[in-house]
Scaffold this motif. Structure first.
Motif, mmCIF file in Angstrom:
data_model
loop_
_atom_site.group_PDB
_atom_site.id
_atom_site.type_symbol
_atom_site.label_atom_id
_atom_site.label_comp_id
_atom_site.label_asym_id
_atom_site.label_seq_id
_atom_site.Cartn_x
_atom_site.Cartn_y
_atom_site.Cartn_z
ATOM 1 N N ASP A 1 19.314 -0.907 -6.404
ATOM 2 C CA ASP A 1 20.059 -2.092 -5.967
ATOM 3 C C ASP A 1 19.228 -2.993 -5.060
ATOM 4 N N LEU A 2 18.384 -2.366 -4.240
ATOM 5 C CA LEU A 2 17.555 -3.128 -3.300
ATOM 6 C C LEU A 2 16.118 -2.624 -3.364
ATOM 7 N N LEU A 3 15.203 -3.537 -3.585
ATOM 8 C CA LEU A 3 13.781 -3.222 -3.459
ATOM 9 C C LEU A 3 13.257 -4.063 -2.309
ATOM 10 N N ILE A 4 12.840 -3.396 -1.242
ATOM 11 C CA ILE A 4 12.351 -4.080 -0.052
ATOM 12 C C ILE A 4 10.833 -3.923 0.001
ATOM 13 N N ASN A 5 10.130 -4.981 -0.357
ATOM 14 C CA ASN A 5 8.668 -4.987 -0.344
ATOM 15 C C ASN A 5 8.195 -5.298 1.073
ATOM 16 N N ASN A 6 8.139 -4.265 1.897
ATOM 17 C CA ASN A 6 7.878 -4.434 3.323
ATOM 18 C C ASN A 6 6.467 -4.066 3.747
ATOM 19 N N ALA A 7 5.868 -3.058 3.136
ATOM 20 C CA ALA A 7 4.585 -2.530 3.612
ATOM 21 C C ALA A 7 3.515 -3.611 3.620
ATOM 22 N N GLY A 8 2.569 -3.477 4.536
ATOM 23 C CA GLY A 8 1.485 -4.447 4.564
ATOM 24 C C GLY A 8 0.403 -4.074 5.546
ATOM 25 N N VAL A 9 -0.730 -4.740 5.386
ATOM 26 C CA VAL A 9 -1.837 -4.605 6.330
ATOM 27 C C VAL A 9 -2.196 -6.000 6.826
ATOM 28 N N MET A 10 -2.804 -6.060 8.012
ATOM 29 C CA MET A 10 -3.103 -7.357 8.619
ATOM 30 C C MET A 10 -4.466 -7.326 9.290
ATOM 31 N N TYR A 11 -5.257 -8.360 9.018
ATOM 32 C CA TYR A 11 -6.545 -8.583 9.689
ATOM 33 C C TYR A 11 -7.501 -7.402 9.549
ATOM 34 N N THR A 12 -7.483 -6.765 8.405
ATOM 35 C CA THR A 12 -8.389 -5.640 8.198
ATOM 36 C C THR A 12 -9.840 -6.121 8.090
ATOM 37 N N PRO A 13 -10.796 -5.297 8.515
ATOM 38 C CA PRO A 13 -12.201 -5.609 8.228
ATOM 39 C C PRO A 13 -12.387 -5.716 6.721
ATOM 40 N N LYS A 14 -13.470 -6.344 6.302
ATOM 41 C CA LYS A 14 -13.688 -6.530 4.869
ATOM 42 C C LYS A 14 -13.785 -5.185 4.171
ATOM 43 N N GLN A 15 -12.881 -4.954 3.238
ATOM 44 C CA GLN A 15 -12.867 -3.734 2.443
ATOM 45 C C GLN A 15 -12.025 -3.981 1.206
ATOM 46 N N THR A 16 -12.085 -3.065 0.259
ATOM 47 C CA THR A 16 -11.354 -3.251 -0.983
ATOM 48 C C THR A 16 -10.407 -2.085 -1.230
ATOM 49 N N THR A 17 -9.443 -2.323 -2.116
ATOM 50 C CA THR A 17 -8.531 -1.275 -2.554
ATOM 51 C C THR A 17 -9.260 -0.368 -3.552
ATOM 52 N N HIS A 18 -8.565 0.673 -3.998
ATOM 53 C CA HIS A 18 -9.133 1.576 -4.996
ATOM 54 C C HIS A 18 -9.516 0.835 -6.269
ATOM 55 N N ASP A 19 -8.850 -0.275 -6.544
ATOM 56 C CA ASP A 19 -9.100 -1.028 -7.778
ATOM 57 C C ASP A 19 -10.034 -2.212 -7.572
ATOM 58 N N GLY A 20 -10.617 -2.320 -6.371
ATOM 59 C CA GLY A 20 -11.602 -3.360 -6.117
ATOM 60 C C GLY A 20 -11.054 -4.682 -5.643
ATOM 61 N N PHE A 21 -9.774 -4.736 -5.288
ATOM 62 C CA PHE A 21 -9.185 -5.966 -4.765
ATOM 63 C C PHE A 21 -9.412 -6.042 -3.256
ATOM 64 N N GLU A 22 -9.559 -7.253 -2.741
ATOM 65 C CA GLU A 22 -9.626 -7.418 -1.285
ATOM 66 C C GLU A 22 -8.391 -6.756 -0.680
ATOM 67 N N MET A 23 -8.571 -6.009 0.402
ATOM 68 C CA MET A 23 -7.545 -5.099 0.893
ATOM 69 C C MET A 23 -6.213 -5.790 1.194
ATOM 70 N N GLN A 24 -6.232 -6.931 1.869
ATOM 71 C CA GLN A 24 -4.980 -7.570 2.257
ATOM 72 C C GLN A 24 -4.263 -8.173 1.052
ATOM 73 N N PHE A 25 -4.995 -8.867 0.199
ATOM 74 C CA PHE A 25 -4.408 -9.453 -1.007
ATOM 75 C C PHE A 25 -3.941 -8.355 -1.955
ATOM 76 N N GLY A 26 -4.765 -7.307 -2.078
ATOM 77 C CA GLY A 26 -4.431 -6.222 -2.989
ATOM 78 C C GLY A 26 -3.221 -5.431 -2.553
ATOM 79 N N THR A 27 -3.119 -5.158 -1.260
ATOM 80 C CA THR A 27 -1.999 -4.373 -0.740
ATOM 81 C C THR A 27 -0.733 -5.210 -0.625
ATOM 82 N N ASN A 28 -0.846 -6.314 0.105
ATOM 83 C CA ASN A 28 0.341 -7.098 0.449
ATOM 84 C C ASN A 28 0.958 -7.792 -0.761
#
Length: 303
Positions: free
Chosen positions: A91-118
């Motif tokens: 009934d409710l999907l709350i997309n809440n998780a996030g990261v902020m101002y991380t040093p330059k790093q990537t997700t497991h799939d190679g995306f910039e961490m903030q764009f990839g996560t958030n």
């Protein structure tokens, strides 16, 4: 319009199932806790299941935990499959998780961490779960953005992953602007169904762990100012809770604190930046997000 909206205004949530990402701490914890207290069955979708179980133990009501790492498309697919095995409705999907101002790093799939996560992580999760929501009148997708969507924010289509240069503040702004653009485009695609709606919210400035990566030169001033310009996580969660539960909320609305500059205060509908409403950019971002994640949204066509 309700003034000074609080958790006492949340209607009875019995019979509803809510999935809240990043719900073991901060805003997500307060959001999940309030929903459970009002009768919802709540699933805490978290990266660290041990911390998730500890959080669930501090809540009252029907609260369970699901492993979810938004930095990994494999984990997102696994979590979506596990959720589908557990329930035939959300009934409710709350997309809440996030990261902020991380040093330059990537997700497991190679995306910039903030764009990839958030953004991309929640884009993929929503797409994989949406068909469990579409049959349910009153179902909602609520995505948490930030006032940071206004700060040096644009969708950098020429360098989405910040490979040529990196600004942690601008990258965060891009990810939070993407959250809003995703919400507005999703709402356009959902509107013909008349069942599920998409909304966004932001917490103003809340005292949470999200600020742990604030650049060093800003830490001392922020520490001094924090007691004057921040509100508690419980207050910061109210815009999300109102977007998720207020019977008067409309698809495409954005909720934030009602005080000056949307920094603190009780939640009300607010406006986002002019850039966030640019439909052509929203649609371009949507198409690229589908390409990057490999996730398409069943039952929603182009707006």
């Amino acid at each position: 319009m309700t003034q000074n909206w609080t958790t006492t205004n949340i209607p009875d949530q019995h019979g509803r199932l809510a999935v809240v990402t990043g719900a073991n701490t901060g805003l997500g914890y307060e959001t999940a806790k309030a929903l459970a207290e009002h009768g919802a069955s709540v699933i805490l979708a978290v990266r660290d299941t041990e911390k998730g179980n500890q959080a669930a133990a501090r809540m009252t009501g029907d609260v369970t935990v699901q492993a979810l790492d938004l930095t990994s498309l494999d984990s997102i697919h696994a979590a979506a499959a596990a959720l589908r095995n557990r329930t035939d409705r959300i009934d409710l999907l709350i997309n809440n998780a996030g990261v902020m101002y991380t040093p330059k790093q990537t997700t497991h799939d190679g995306f910039e961490m903030q764009f990839g996560t958030n953004h991309l992580g929640h884009f993929a999760l929503t797409g994989l779960l949406l068909d469990l929501m579409l049959p349910l009148p009153g179902s909602r997708v609520v995505t948490v953005s930030s006032t940071g969507h206004r700060i040096r924010a644009a969708i950098h289509f020429d360098d989405l992953q910040w490979e040529r240069s990196y600004s942690r503040i601008a990258a965060y702004g891009q990810s939070k602007l993407a959250n809003l653009m995703f919400t507005y485009e999703l709402q356009r695609r959902l509107a013909p169904h008349g069942t599920t709606i998409a909304l966004a919210a932001h917490p103003g400035i809340s005292a949470t762990e999200l600020a742990r990566n604030v650049p060093a030169p800003l830490r001392l001033p922020i520490t001094w100012l924090a007691p004057l310009i921040t509100q508690t996580p419980a207050m910061g969660a109210l815009p999300t809770l109102r977007a998720a539960t207020d019977p008067a909320a409309l698809g495409g609305q954005y909720y934030g604190p009602g005080g000056r500059n949307q920094v603190i205060g009780h939640p009300r509908p607010v406006t986002s930046s002019p850039e966030s409403y640019e439909a052509d950019v929203q649609q371009r971002l949507w198409a690229i997000s589908e390409d990057l994640t490999g996730v398409t949204f069943t039952g929603t066509g182009p707006s």
